[in-house]
Design an enzyme around this catalytic site. Structure first.
Site, PDB file in Angstrom:
ATOM      1  N   HIS A  75       0.826  -1.221   0.000  1.00 50.34           N
ATOM      2  CA  HIS A  75       0.000   0.000   0.000  1.00 50.34           C
ATOM      3  C   HIS A  75       0.859   1.270   0.000  1.00 50.34           C
ATOM      4  O   HIS A  75       0.707   2.114  -0.899  1.00 50.34           O
ATOM      5  CB  HIS A  75      -0.971  -0.018   1.182  1.00 50.34           C
ATOM      6  CG  HIS A  75      -1.627   1.300   1.456  1.00 50.34           C
ATOM      7  ND1 HIS A  75      -2.455   1.920   0.540  1.00 50.34           N
ATOM      8  CD2 HIS A  75      -1.564   2.144   2.538  1.00 50.34           C
ATOM      9  CE1 HIS A  75      -2.877   3.074   1.042  1.00 50.34           C
ATOM     10  NE2 HIS A  75      -2.340   3.228   2.251  1.00 50.34           N
ATOM     11  N   GLU A  86       1.065   5.391  12.931  1.00 45.33           N
ATOM     12  CA  GLU A  86      -0.306   4.978  13.268  1.00 45.33           C
ATOM     13  C   GLU A  86      -0.416   3.474  13.515  1.00 45.33           C
ATOM     14  O   GLU A  86      -1.121   3.034  14.429  1.00 45.33           O
ATOM     15  CB  GLU A  86      -1.226   5.387  12.107  1.00 45.33           C
ATOM     16  CG  GLU A  86      -2.692   5.220  12.381  1.00 45.33           C
ATOM     17  CD  GLU A  86      -3.508   5.661  11.171  1.00 45.33           C
ATOM     18  OE1 GLU A  86      -4.528   5.011  10.910  1.00 45.33           O
ATOM     19  OE2 GLU A  86      -3.109   6.620  10.494  1.00 45.33           O
ATOM     20  N   ASP A  87       0.287   2.661  12.704  1.00 47.76           N
ATOM     21  CA  ASP A  87       0.043   1.208  12.718  1.00 47.76           C
ATOM     22  C   ASP A  87       1.142   0.366  13.356  1.00 47.76           C
ATOM     23  O   ASP A  87       0.944  -0.826  13.592  1.00 47.76           O
ATOM     24  CB  ASP A  87      -0.180   0.704  11.280  1.00 47.76           C
ATOM     25  CG  ASP A  87      -1.476   1.226  10.689  1.00 47.76           C
ATOM     26  OD1 ASP A  87      -2.323   1.695  11.461  1.00 47.76           O
ATOM     27  OD2 ASP A  87      -1.631   1.183   9.455  1.00 47.76           O
ATOM     28  N   ASP A 100      -2.850   8.578  -0.740  1.00 43.41           N
ATOM     29  CA  ASP A 100      -3.234   7.467   0.150  1.00 43.41           C
ATOM     30  C   ASP A 100      -4.710   7.114  -0.076  1.00 43.41           C
ATOM     31  O   ASP A 100      -5.074   5.936  -0.213  1.00 43.41           O
ATOM     32  CB  ASP A 100      -2.991   7.912   1.600  1.00 43.41           C
ATOM     33  CG  ASP A 100      -3.569   6.942   2.619  1.00 43.41           C
ATOM     34  OD1 ASP A 100      -3.395   5.723   2.439  1.00 43.41           O
ATOM     35  OD2 ASP A 100      -4.194   7.408   3.595  1.00 43.41           O
ATOM     36  N   ASP A 122     -25.050  14.278 -26.009  1.00 43.25           N
ATOM     37  CA  ASP A 122     -25.171  14.821 -27.366  1.00 43.25           C
ATOM     38  C   ASP A 122     -24.247  16.021 -27.543  1.00 43.25           C
ATOM     39  O   ASP A 122     -24.622  17.065 -28.061  1.00 43.25           O
ATOM     40  CB  ASP A 122     -26.631  15.218 -27.626  1.00 43.25           C
ATOM     41  CG  ASP A 122     -26.860  15.552 -29.101  1.00 43.25           C
ATOM     42  OD1 ASP A 122     -26.075  15.068 -29.929  1.00 43.25           O
ATOM     43  OD2 ASP A 122     -27.805  16.303 -29.395  1.00 43.25           O
TER      44      ASP A 122
END
Length: 706
Positions: A48, A76-77, A139, A259
């Site tokens: 990612h 964060e992770d 992201d 159109d």
């Protein structure tokens, strides 16, 4: 699948080896940090951030942005702190990563509040470095491309957030290519069947119209060749989300929307743009009112181009004409600025200034809003797709959203101008403040010292800055008025016990404030002024224990009265049931959270609540009132020709104004008329009523009090 080798090769086209190696080092650090983590699709998590870096590389972004893209989920992770990133890769990269990271450590009351707080945090980071939003958009784009494995509800939530916030931000930053893809992916996630249906219909129509498209292209190329004008002609696709919204908003069928044959002509210089415009207008007839010059007056996001619609071969032909530099700005927007940093580009710098202005506006809004949910609502309003261009009296151009009014214009110039605005001139003619402005108008704002925003402005202002500024002033005004009213009420209650507020020990005041869950005396006074606390009870609490002065009010003495001037503002309202006017005996009743409502002493609503009259406040009118007040009269009269005009004339000669008139026919010979007038007090009302009684047709006149 994207690889670090492919990314490195791509970066060598515009970055030196040292910077490419820094990006590679960030990748290996992120790969190790995310070791063992997997995406819902079953792929390793590092795929990612690598894909996000590839998206930014396609925009030719600098090495720090790419490093932040690779590391954007590390804080964060993985639990690695910002300090560790700062030590490894420098303060700038660490700040970018931190700006993109969500607030995961805080408990929020709702998902909407979490979204709003995270967006507010990202806005603060954007103010320091706009690249934060570029990393975030890349992201979000990759997340949208890989929504498939997620649960249905989560897909819909992410898609809605994308269409509400991130796609409009991409548009506002001029990043057309990214905006279009976000919109189409969001549309496909929210309405998969509609997206597939429109996609198939577009493919079929493209095949059916291939010949006519090719013929128009050849004619355009031939005409440019005859004039010796350089120009690359490209077909222009309408994207699915745009087609769907035009069908829905304009109530048109797919074939009516499609159109139109759209082309883009890319040329070398601004002069060539205008020459090509003349050439295509000589080939096909232009449709009146459909020409727009965004080169002379660029859009708020920096977009520049000439737009014209032609009629030829029994179809409408839309053409956009721009230079190669304008084409890059149109597709990449603010991201193009980093491409231009190596050279000298006035266009890139101008675009950067516009973005800086927008971000500064976001910061001003953030300062004036009470909470993050209100802030994000203002931002959504401000992410507008269409603009009007209006002029100041000195000829400066201001871009405003479609539907903007003179009040929005005033706040766009300066917050102080908006706050002091009382009237406006549009093209030198006095105009209503609520009238939507049109492109090309010259607007002059008339201000007055001491003027304040009107709460009614919130019904028609459209820009986030105007809305947040008005609310901020009204909130401050409400706070000041509630403190002042609360002080008057508490002083009156204490006086009835024989005490003054200044005589109460400071420690006792602090204890009572804490007992009432107020952080200070002003907060306690504000609560009293708003009607959330009763002044009588707070006064009892403030009396020192064992006080030698009276524990109960002295009923023999005349109660201390609060004086009403008629201009108290937001927290003092006059009851619509009895419509009190100066001269009437009046009382005030506290309305929880809204302040005081003033009634006549004889009002039925007051008499019904007499048993518990501790919430009633005895009031007196000030002697120097000049305001006008509403009063309602019932006039019974014989039906005669011109009697209504005679009645209005009598009111005018009595120096009063008619606010409303309602005629109720009683029978063939008599009528009953209800009048709502503006008068200055009972004496003024008596003069007006005497004049009305002199009308021969009038049989009776009474004041309606409930």
């Amino acid at each position: 699948m994207a690889t670090i080798e492919a990314l490195s090769e791509r970066l060598k086209n515009y970055l030196d080896d040292n910077r490419v190696n820094q990006v590679r080092r960030a990748f290996f650090y992120a790969e190790q940090a995310h070791e063992g983590q997997m995406r819902r699709s079953g792929e390793r998590y590092i795929t990612h951030p690598l894909a996000v870096a590839h998206i930014l590389a396609d925009l030719n972004l600098d090495h720090q942005s790419l490093m932040a893209a690779l590391l954007h989920d590390v804080i964060e992770d993985t639990g690695i702190p910002k300090d560790a990133l700062s030590a490894q890769f420098g303060e700038s990269v660490a700040d970018l990563v931190d700006g993109v990271s969500k607030l995961t450590q805080i408990e929020f009351r709702s998902r909407a509040e979490a979204q709003a707080e995270n967006f507010q945090k990202m806005t603060l980071a954007m103010a320091k470095d706009i690249r934060v939003i570029l990393v975030k958009l890349a992201d979000r784009l990759h997340n949208m491309r890989t929504l498939g494995p997620l649960a249905h509800e989560k897909r819909r939530r992410i898609a809605t957030e994308t269409l509400d916030i991130y796609a409009p931000i991409a548009h506002r930053l001029g990043m057309h290519s990214l905006c279009v893809e976000l919109e189409d992916l969001g549309f496909a996630a929210l309405y998969p069947m509609r997206s597939r249906y429109i996609g198939k219909a577009v493919e079929k129509l493209r095949g059916d119209h291939l010949e006519i498209i090719e013929e128009i292209r050849q004619r355009l190329e031939q005409r440019l060749g005859e004039r010796g004008l350089p120009g690359k002609i490209l077909g222009r696709e309408k994207h699915l989300n745009s087609i769907y919204h035009k069908m829905r908003n304009r109530q048109k069928s797919f074939h009516e929307i499609m159109d139109v044959y759209a082309f883009r002509i890319i040329t070398d210089s601004v002069d060539d743009c205008y020459r090509i415009l003349g050439a295509v207008h000589s080939l096909y007839k232009p449709l009146p009112g459909r020409f727009k010059d965004y080169i002379a007056m660029p859009k708020a996001n920096g977009y520049q181009s000439l737009h014209t619609t032609l009629f030829g071969m029994h179809v409408n032909i839309e053409i956009q004409i721009r230079t190669a530099e304008m084409e890059r700005i149109a597709n990449d927007g603010i991201a193009a600025h980093w491409f231009y940093k190596t050279g000298d580009s006035a266009v890139g710098d101008l675009n950067q200034k516009r973005v800086n202005r927008w971000v500064q506006g976001l910061m001003e809004m953030r300062e004036r809003t009470d909470d993050s949910l209100e802030f994000i609502e203002h931002v959504k309003v401000d992410l507008f797709p269409d603009e009007v261009y209006v002029f100041t009296p000195k000829g400066k151009i201001l871009e405003l959203p479609a539907g903007a009014t003179a009040v929005d214009f005033a706040y766009a110039i300066h917050t102080d101008i908006g706050n002091a605005c009382v009237a406006c001139r549009v093209n030198k003619q006095l105009s209503s403040l609520s009238m939507p402005l049109q492109s090309g108008q010259t607007v002059e704002i008339i201000t007055a010292p001491g003027a304040r925003p009107n709460p009614a402005w919130l019904n028609f202002v459209v820009t986030g800055k105007a809305r947040s500024s008005v609310r901020h002033v009204l909130t401050s005004q409400r706070r000041n008025e509630s403190v002042a009213l609360g002080k008057d009420l508490l002083t009156k209650s204490l006086n009835s016990f024989g005490w003054k507020l200044g005589d109460i020990p400071k420690e006792q005041v602090e204890r009572v404030a804490a007992h009432n869950q107020a952080s200070s005396l002003d907060d306690l006074l504000a609560e009293i002024g708003l009607g959330n606390r009763m002044a009588f009870i707070v006064a009892r609490q403030l009396l020192p224990a064992g006080s030698s002065r009276a524990d109960v009010p002295n009923d023999q003495e005349e109660p201390t009265r609060v004086t009403i001037h008629g201009t108290e503002g937001l927290l003092v309202r006059f009851a619509p049931c009895c419509k009190p006017i100066p001269g009437d005996p009046i009382v005030g009743r506290m309305d929880s959270g809204r302040g005081m409502v003033i009634h006549s002493e004889h009002c039925e609503r007051v008499r019904k609540g007499k048993e518990g009259d501790q919430d009633l406040v005895h009031l007196d009118w000030a002697k120097d009132i000049t305001d006008e007040f509403s009063v309602e009269l019932r006039v019974e009269l014989e039906r005669q020709r011109g009697v209504i005009a005679e009645l209005a004339n009598a009111v005018t000669h009595g120096d009063a104004n008619i606010e409303r008139i309602n005629v109720e026919e009683q029978n063939a010979g008599h009528s009953r008329i209800n009048l709502v007038l503006h008068v200055k007090g009972r004496r003024h009302l008596a003069r007006v009523m005497r004049r009305i009684r002199r009308i021969r047709a009038v049989t009776s006149i009474t004041r309606i009090r409930s």
